[in-house]
Design a protein around this motif. Sequence first.
Motif, mmCIF file in Angstrom:
data_model
loop_
_atom_site.group_PDB
_atom_site.id
_atom_site.type_symbol
_atom_site.label_atom_id
_atom_site.label_comp_id
_atom_site.label_asym_id
_atom_site.label_seq_id
_atom_site.Cartn_x
_atom_site.Cartn_y
_atom_site.Cartn_z
ATOM 1 N N ALA A 40 0.832 -1.210 0.000
ATOM 2 C CA ALA A 40 0.000 0.000 0.000
ATOM 3 C C ALA A 40 0.863 1.256 0.000
ATOM 4 O O ALA A 40 0.435 2.307 -0.479
ATOM 5 C CB ALA A 40 -0.924 -0.003 1.205
ATOM 6 N N ALA A 41 2.085 1.156 0.514
ATOM 7 C CA ALA A 41 2.982 2.311 0.559
ATOM 8 C C ALA A 41 3.713 2.524 -0.763
ATOM 9 O O ALA A 41 4.451 3.498 -0.910
ATOM 10 C CB ALA A 41 3.994 2.133 1.688
ATOM 11 N N MET A 42 3.506 1.649 -1.729
ATOM 12 C CA MET A 42 4.213 1.738 -3.011
ATOM 13 C C MET A 42 3.336 2.361 -4.088
ATOM 14 O O MET A 42 2.120 2.284 -4.040
ATOM 15 C CB MET A 42 4.659 0.354 -3.484
ATOM 16 N N ARG A 67 13.301 2.379 -21.847
ATOM 17 C CA ARG A 67 12.084 2.822 -21.156
ATOM 18 C C ARG A 67 11.905 1.873 -19.980
ATOM 19 O O ARG A 67 11.710 0.675 -20.165
ATOM 20 C CB ARG A 67 10.880 2.785 -22.069
ATOM 21 N N LEU A 68 12.025 2.434 -18.790
ATOM 22 C CA LEU A 68 11.933 1.653 -17.568
ATOM 23 C C LEU A 68 10.766 2.152 -16.735
ATOM 24 O O LEU A 68 10.338 3.297 -16.873
ATOM 25 C CB LEU A 68 13.226 1.779 -16.756
ATOM 26 N N ALA A 69 10.262 1.299 -15.879
ATOM 27 C CA ALA A 69 9.219 1.667 -14.929
ATOM 28 C C ALA A 69 9.693 1.211 -13.553
ATOM 29 O O ALA A 69 10.566 0.345 -13.436
ATOM 30 C CB ALA A 69 7.903 1.007 -15.293
ATOM 31 N N TYR A 70 9.100 1.798 -12.524
ATOM 32 C CA TYR A 70 9.590 1.567 -11.180
ATOM 33 C C TYR A 70 8.450 1.421 -10.194
ATOM 34 O O TYR A 70 7.407 2.028 -10.359
ATOM 35 C CB TYR A 70 10.458 2.761 -10.731
ATOM 36 N N LYS A 71 8.701 0.642 -9.151
ATOM 37 C CA LYS A 71 7.810 0.606 -8.001
ATOM 38 C C LYS A 71 8.552 1.381 -6.920
ATOM 39 O O LYS A 71 9.653 0.998 -6.512
ATOM 40 C CB LYS A 71 7.534 -0.823 -7.547
ATOM 41 N N ALA A 72 7.938 2.503 -6.487
ATOM 42 C CA ALA A 72 8.614 3.406 -5.561
ATOM 43 C C ALA A 72 7.787 3.613 -4.306
ATOM 44 O O ALA A 72 6.560 3.525 -4.325
ATOM 45 C CB ALA A 72 8.866 4.743 -6.239
ATOM 46 N N ALA A 129 17.937 7.174 0.066
ATOM 47 C CA ALA A 129 17.006 6.322 0.812
ATOM 48 C C ALA A 129 16.530 5.207 -0.117
ATOM 49 O O ALA A 129 16.770 5.250 -1.324
ATOM 50 C CB ALA A 129 15.819 7.134 1.311
ATOM 51 N N GLU A 130 15.836 4.228 0.454
ATOM 52 C CA GLU A 130 15.308 3.117 -0.342
ATOM 53 C C GLU A 130 13.983 3.525 -0.991
ATOM 54 O O GLU A 130 12.922 3.008 -0.648
ATOM 55 C CB GLU A 130 15.128 1.875 0.533
ATOM 56 N N VAL A 131 14.056 4.422 -1.960
ATOM 57 C CA VAL A 131 12.855 4.910 -2.649
ATOM 58 C C VAL A 131 12.366 3.877 -3.652
ATOM 59 O O VAL A 131 11.183 3.579 -3.728
ATOM 60 C CB VAL A 131 13.139 6.261 -3.355
ATOM 61 N N ILE A 132 13.275 3.306 -4.432
ATOM 62 C CA ILE A 132 12.930 2.363 -5.497
ATOM 63 C C ILE A 132 12.955 0.942 -4.937
ATOM 64 O O ILE A 132 13.963 0.488 -4.409
ATOM 65 C CB ILE A 132 13.904 2.487 -6.684
ATOM 66 N N ALA A 133 11.821 0.243 -5.076
ATOM 67 C CA ALA A 133 11.734 -1.142 -4.601
ATOM 68 C C ALA A 133 12.002 -2.128 -5.730
ATOM 69 O O ALA A 133 12.644 -3.150 -5.528
ATOM 70 C CB ALA A 133 10.365 -1.403 -3.995
ATOM 71 N N GLU A 134 11.490 -1.825 -6.932
ATOM 72 C CA GLU A 134 11.677 -2.716 -8.077
ATOM 73 C C GLU A 134 11.853 -1.899 -9.345
ATOM 74 O O GLU A 134 11.310 -0.799 -9.467
ATOM 75 C CB GLU A 134 10.467 -3.646 -8.249
ATOM 76 N N VAL A 135 12.594 -2.463 -10.295
ATOM 77 C CA VAL A 135 12.800 -1.847 -11.602
ATOM 78 C C VAL A 135 12.230 -2.794 -12.649
ATOM 79 O O VAL A 135 12.524 -3.986 -12.649
ATOM 80 C CB VAL A 135 14.306 -1.608 -11.881
ATOM 81 N N TYR A 136 11.381 -2.249 -13.523
ATOM 82 C CA TYR A 136 10.785 -3.030 -14.612
ATOM 83 C C TYR A 136 11.311 -2.493 -15.940
ATOM 84 O O TYR A 136 11.326 -1.287 -16.150
ATOM 85 C CB TYR A 136 9.259 -2.909 -14.595
ATOM 86 N N VAL A 137 11.715 -3.377 -16.817
ATOM 87 C CA VAL A 137 12.221 -2.973 -18.130
ATOM 88 C C VAL A 137 11.088 -3.084 -19.138
ATOM 89 O O VAL A 137 10.554 -4.166 -19.360
ATOM 90 C CB VAL A 137 13.410 -3.855 -18.564
ATOM 91 N N GLU A 138 10.703 -1.954 -19.712
ATOM 92 C CA GLU A 138 9.683 -1.953 -20.750
ATOM 93 C C GLU A 138 10.319 -2.070 -22.130
ATOM 94 O O GLU A 138 9.766 -2.704 -23.025
ATOM 95 C CB GLU A 138 8.851 -0.671 -20.676
ATOM 96 N N GLN A 139 11.483 -1.432 -22.312
ATOM 97 C CA GLN A 139 12.103 -1.409 -23.632
ATOM 98 C C GLN A 139 13.584 -1.101 -23.492
ATOM 99 O O GLN A 139 13.978 -0.240 -22.717
ATOM 100 C CB GLN A 139 11.441 -0.320 -24.474
ATOM 101 N N ILE A 140 14.399 -1.814 -24.245
ATOM 102 C CA ILE A 140 15.804 -1.470 -24.444
ATOM 103 C C ILE A 140 16.092 -1.766 -25.907
ATOM 104 O O ILE A 140 16.021 -2.909 -26.337
ATOM 105 C CB ILE A 140 16.758 -2.281 -23.546
ATOM 106 N N ASP A 141 16.380 -0.725 -26.655
ATOM 107 C CA ASP A 141 16.668 -0.871 -28.081
ATOM 108 C C ASP A 141 17.977 -0.169 -28.396
ATOM 109 O O ASP A 141 18.394 0.759 -27.695
ATOM 110 C CB ASP A 141 15.561 -0.237 -28.939
ATOM 111 N N TYR A 142 18.599 -0.595 -29.496
ATOM 112 C CA TYR A 142 19.814 0.050 -29.975
ATOM 113 C C TYR A 142 19.647 0.370 -31.452
ATOM 114 O O TYR A 142 19.288 -0.493 -32.248
ATOM 115 C CB TYR A 142 21.030 -0.854 -29.766
ATOM 116 N N LEU A 143 19.868 1.620 -31.784
ATOM 117 C CA LEU A 143 19.821 2.060 -33.176
ATOM 118 C C LEU A 143 21.204 2.534 -33.580
ATOM 119 O O LEU A 143 21.791 3.376 -32.886
ATOM 120 C CB LEU A 143 18.832 3.221 -33.358
ATOM 121 N N THR A 144 21.717 2.019 -34.675
ATOM 122 C CA THR A 144 23.003 2.502 -35.157
ATOM 123 C C THR A 144 22.812 3.840 -35.853
ATOM 124 O O THR A 144 21.710 4.174 -36.292
ATOM 125 C CB THR A 144 23.623 1.499 -36.150
#
Length: 175
Positions: A40-42, A67-72, A129-144
């Motif tokens: 509930a605190a996240m 593009r990352l998302a977070y549980k904070a 402080a422990e603000v971020i509890a989890e990191v979610y990866v939505e996208q990682i791309d590489y363009l030359t």
Amino acid sequence: MIKLIGTGVWILAITLASVYFSLKMASSPKVDAAAAEREAAMEFVTGYTTTVPVIGADGVNGYLLTRLAYKANKELAAKQVVPLPQMITDELYTLLVGNKLIDVNAAGSFDLEAFRGVVKEGLNRRFGAEVIAEVYVEQIDYLTTASVDNPPLKQGVTLLKGEVPSGEAQGSSGH
């Protein structure tokens, strides 16, 4: 006739037993109050798409899009002076450019869990402080740079060809 009544009683007994056991099993699950309080605190924070240049010996070799998302933690995030998404973007630049966390030449050796851990640790160190509890990866791309400079030709249908005449006044239909 007795067989029919016996069959009916048997079906009734089986039905009642199955309803009883299904209700017994469907009783409210035991909830860990501490875990529910932590959840509930996240809050879920969606990050921006971050474009980081990949710099080599001869200049910019390409661009890394993440593009990352977070549980904070809501309370700790609210205490931050700089808004969370902007601070996260700045820290991602530090991690991806300064530390070269992702090696695009050795993409097969990329460890996603280690990447998440380093991002989480770096962000929490930055926040103090422990603000971020989890990191979610939505996208990682590489363009030359070659793919950015020379995009593939689009094939499509021409809907309108030519120019709009400039000499005619609009709305001159005579009405």
